[in-house]
Write an enzyme that holds these catalytic residues in place. Structure first.
Site, PDB file in Angstrom:
ATOM      1  N   HIS A 145      40.447  41.094  29.408  1.00  0.00           N
ATOM      2  CA  HIS A 145      41.030  40.421  30.577  1.00  0.00           C
ATOM      3  C   HIS A 145      40.649  38.953  30.651  1.00  0.00           C
ATOM      4  O   HIS A 145      39.543  38.543  30.331  1.00  0.00           O
ATOM      5  CB  HIS A 145      40.760  41.162  31.889  1.00  0.00           C
ATOM      6  N   ASP A 181      32.064  38.425  31.032  1.00  0.00           N
ATOM      7  CA  ASP A 181      33.098  39.220  31.716  1.00  0.00           C
ATOM      8  C   ASP A 181      34.269  38.315  32.096  1.00  0.00           C
ATOM      9  O   ASP A 181      34.289  37.774  33.171  1.00  0.00           O
ATOM     10  CB  ASP A 181      32.480  39.884  32.951  1.00  0.00           C
ATOM     11  N   GLU A 208      42.642  41.509  36.315  1.00  0.00           N
ATOM     12  CA  GLU A 208      41.901  42.781  36.161  1.00  0.00           C
ATOM     13  C   GLU A 208      40.891  42.970  37.282  1.00  0.00           C
ATOM     14  O   GLU A 208      40.735  44.055  37.846  1.00  0.00           O
ATOM     15  CB  GLU A 208      41.184  42.802  34.796  1.00  0.00           C
ATOM     16  N   GLU A 209      40.213  41.879  37.609  1.00  0.00           N
ATOM     17  CA  GLU A 209      39.111  41.960  38.569  1.00  0.00           C
ATOM     18  C   GLU A 209      39.596  42.313  39.975  1.00  0.00           C
ATOM     19  O   GLU A 209      38.802  42.669  40.842  1.00  0.00           O
ATOM     20  CB  GLU A 209      38.342  40.629  38.617  1.00  0.00           C
ATOM     21  N   ASP A 246      36.182  44.515  26.903  1.00  0.00           N
ATOM     22  CA  ASP A 246      35.788  43.885  28.166  1.00  0.00           C
ATOM     23  C   ASP A 246      34.262  43.856  28.192  1.00  0.00           C
ATOM     24  O   ASP A 246      33.626  44.883  28.453  1.00  0.00           O
ATOM     25  CB  ASP A 246      36.355  44.693  29.346  1.00  0.00           C
ATOM     26  N   HIS A 248      30.065  38.741  37.548  1.00  0.00           N
ATOM     27  CA  HIS A 248      30.596  38.501  38.908  1.00  0.00           C
ATOM     28  C   HIS A 248      29.716  37.531  39.695  1.00  0.00           C
ATOM     29  O   HIS A 248      29.769  37.496  40.921  1.00  0.00           O
ATOM     30  CB  HIS A 248      30.793  39.805  39.690  1.00  0.00           C
TER      31      HIS A 248
HETATM   32  N1  BES Z   1      33.924  44.341  33.074  1.00  0.00           N
HETATM   33  C1  BES Z   1      33.949  45.017  34.316  1.00  0.00           C
HETATM   34  C2  BES Z   1      33.722  46.518  34.187  1.00  0.00           C
HETATM   35  C3  BES Z   1      32.341  46.960  33.782  1.00  0.00           C
HETATM   36  C4  BES Z   1      31.229  46.420  34.387  1.00  0.00           C
HETATM   37  C5  BES Z   1      32.215  47.960  32.858  1.00  0.00           C
HETATM   38  C6  BES Z   1      29.965  46.868  34.013  1.00  0.00           C
HETATM   39  C7  BES Z   1      30.955  48.434  32.498  1.00  0.00           C
HETATM   40  C8  BES Z   1      29.831  47.864  33.075  1.00  0.00           C
HETATM   41  C9  BES Z   1      35.300  44.806  34.987  1.00  0.00           C
HETATM   42  O1  BES Z   1      35.795  43.515  34.818  1.00  0.00           O
HETATM   43  C10 BES Z   1      35.148  45.058  36.466  1.00  0.00           C
HETATM   44  O2  BES Z   1      34.420  44.374  37.117  1.00  0.00           O
HETATM   45  N2  BES Z   1      35.828  46.079  36.969  1.00  0.00           N
HETATM   46  C11 BES Z   1      35.772  46.420  38.365  1.00  0.00           C
HETATM   47  C12 BES Z   1      36.742  47.527  38.671  1.00  0.00           C
HETATM   48  C13 BES Z   1      38.172  47.085  38.722  1.00  0.00           C
HETATM   49  C14 BES Z   1      39.063  48.282  38.955  1.00  0.00           C
HETATM   50  C15 BES Z   1      38.384  46.049  39.793  1.00  0.00           C
HETATM   51  C16 BES Z   1      34.390  46.930  38.732  1.00  0.00           C
HETATM   52  O3  BES Z   1      33.714  47.524  37.881  1.00  0.00           O
HETATM   53  O4  BES Z   1      34.022  46.772  39.894  1.00  0.00           O
HETATM   54 ZN    ZN Z   2      35.491  42.767  32.962  1.00  0.00          ZN
END
Ligand code: BES
Ligand code: ZN
Length: 423
Positions: A230, A249, A283-284, A311, A388
């Site tokens: 992403h 990320d 994605e976020e 990712d 984040h």
């Molecule tokens: N890269 C993250 C997901 C992640 C974080 C995977 C830590 C494994 C370990 C992704 O960009 C993310 O932040 N996803 C969101 C969920 C999405 C549906 C908004 C999250 O994990 O809160």
């Molecule tokens: Zn991510």
């Protein structure tokens, strides 16, 4: 509230009681799907949340946490809930503090969408194509792997993190998309079988476009292999001014893909199936770009044979190199990915873990029945704590792209092994 809600079934019992006793009007209702561990926290933090439906979903999980754990079939409950959106920040914090995860739930535009997601999760359709997972392109792959360089990956991560942020609703997010499209177009300029497109999305102030590069298949171009990551980054705050470098990320995943593209083109590799490299927007904010891209395929006569998501590839959380996430992914394809690593990257160790929820764009593909895999930089418990935040920088993942290079190599092996098959 004075009752302890930490033990066993108590939260569920309370939810049932709440449902029967009263269903207060919600100030601003929103709908989520949520796994069972995070659901227990929701019931505690927002007992007025309303359960719309609950399903048992099959997941392939490691029998034990950690390296080389065998995969076993398990099942997890997933709930569709109506909640007040004012309750979500508290839930996010609880999930973060207690489960050491981010998010933990997927937000939906309507109750119907939440319920449809639940139905799809439960009955993931069988893939329409049964790909051969035989590894038989050693000559091509082994000639390309040594050409891949961490320094190129690092340079792309640097350029992407130099944008103030890459939020899908900001002018910076839009600019990052234009920059990547220009870069990929320049890389493919000499080839007539390479196409770069930007994919616009619908949604409130959705300014960022996804970027796609295709290398058209010579024999079986209607079948497609997808390698994705992403493009957007997120830190809470004003979308135009907040700093969100998102170096790990997920500048790392996009940069890992970009190095795959560079080496394929430098080697004049011509696939039989079409290869698509996609940097997803939004994605976020809930897998927004990938959801729309998957939905748009509906009418296209294209069959997606395999999908890999990169990712977060740059931060090595433990001695184990590659972590294959086994939920919201395809078990047979995951075995193939592990075999690719054993064949082409025998020096690397492989572990298995789960996110526990649809944590990245692979989940959008998986939900629509396409085989998806998600090789990740670390176990869930040892991942990069700086994501984040303004501290998701190159320095904080260790200053080199040596870890990310492993994922570029795995991604290249994946697209070449699947992309070379055809009639
Ligand atoms: N890269 C993250 C997901 C992640 C974080 C995977 C830590 C494994 C370990 C992704 O960009 C993310 O932040 N996803 C969101 C969920 C999405 C549906 C908004 C999250 O994990 O809160
Ligand atoms: Zn991510």
């Amino acid at each position: 509230m004075s009752i302890s809600l930490h033990s066993g079934l108590r939260p569920l019992a309370l939810a049932a009681f709440t449902l029967l006793a009263c269903t207060p009007a919600l100030a601003a209702p929103t709908w989520i799907t949520i796994g069972e561990r995070a659901h227990a926290l929701l019931v505690r933090s927002a007992p007025q949340a309303r359960e719309l439906s609950v399903r048992s979903v099959d997941v392939n999980m490691p029998a034990a946490r950690g390296k080389r754990a065998a995969l076993v079939k398990g099942s997890e409950k997933v709930y569709a809930m109506e909640v007040d959106d004012a309750d979500l920040p508290v839930l996010t914090d609880a999930v973060h503090d207690e489960l050491r995860r981010c998010g933990g739930f997927i937000q939906h535009a309507s109750a119907a969408e939440a319920l449809a997601t639940l139905t799809r999760l439960q009955a993931t359709p069988e893939p329409t194509i049964a790909p051969s997972y035989v590894i038989d392109n050693q000559a091509a792959v082994n000639a390309m792997l040594p050409q891949m360089q961490a320094s190129n990956i690092l340079a792309t991560i640097q350029s992407l993190s130099d944008f103030q942020n890459r939020r899908h609703t900001s002018s910076h997010g839009a600019a990052a998309s234009n920059w990547l499209a220009t870069k990929w177009a320049a890389m493919g300029e000499a080839r007539r079988d390479v196409r770069v497109t930007q994919i616009a999305h619908t949604g409130t102030n959705f300014q960022q476009k996804s970027v796609m590069m295709e290398i058209l298949g010579t024999g079986n171009g209607r079948e497609v292999i997808v390698l994705g990551g992403h493009l957007d980054s997120i830190v809470s705050g004003n979308v135009e001014t907040v700093r969100a470098p998102g170096a790990d990320d997920d500048a790392s995943g996009v940069a890992s893909m970009t190095e795959v593209i560079r080496v394929l083109l430098a080697s004049n590799y011509q696939p039989k199936r079409t290869l698509r490299f996609i940097a997803y927007a939004g994605e976020e904010a809930g897998l927004l770009g990938s959801k729309q891209i998957v939905a748009n395929l509906g009418n296209e006569r294209t069959k997606v044979v395999g999908v890999m998501q990169l990712d977060m590839t740059a931060y090595q959380g433990s001695a184990t190199d590659l972590w294959i996430y086994t939920d919201y992914t395809n078990a047979a394809q995951n075995t193939f990915v592990a075999n690719l690593a054993a064949t082409y990257l025998p020096e690397l160790s492989v572990g298995y873990d789960v996110c526990g929820y649809g944590c990245s764009d692979h989940a959008s593909w998986h939900a629509a029945g396409y085989p998806a895999s998600f090789p990740f930089e670390a176990s869930f418990a040892t991942d990069n704590r700086n994501i984040h935040t303004v501290n998701d920088t190159i320095a904080n993942f260790g200053g080199t792209a040596n870890h990310a290079l492993k994922f570029s190599k795995l991604g290249l092996a994946f697209v070449v092994e699947l992309g070379s098959d055809g009639p």
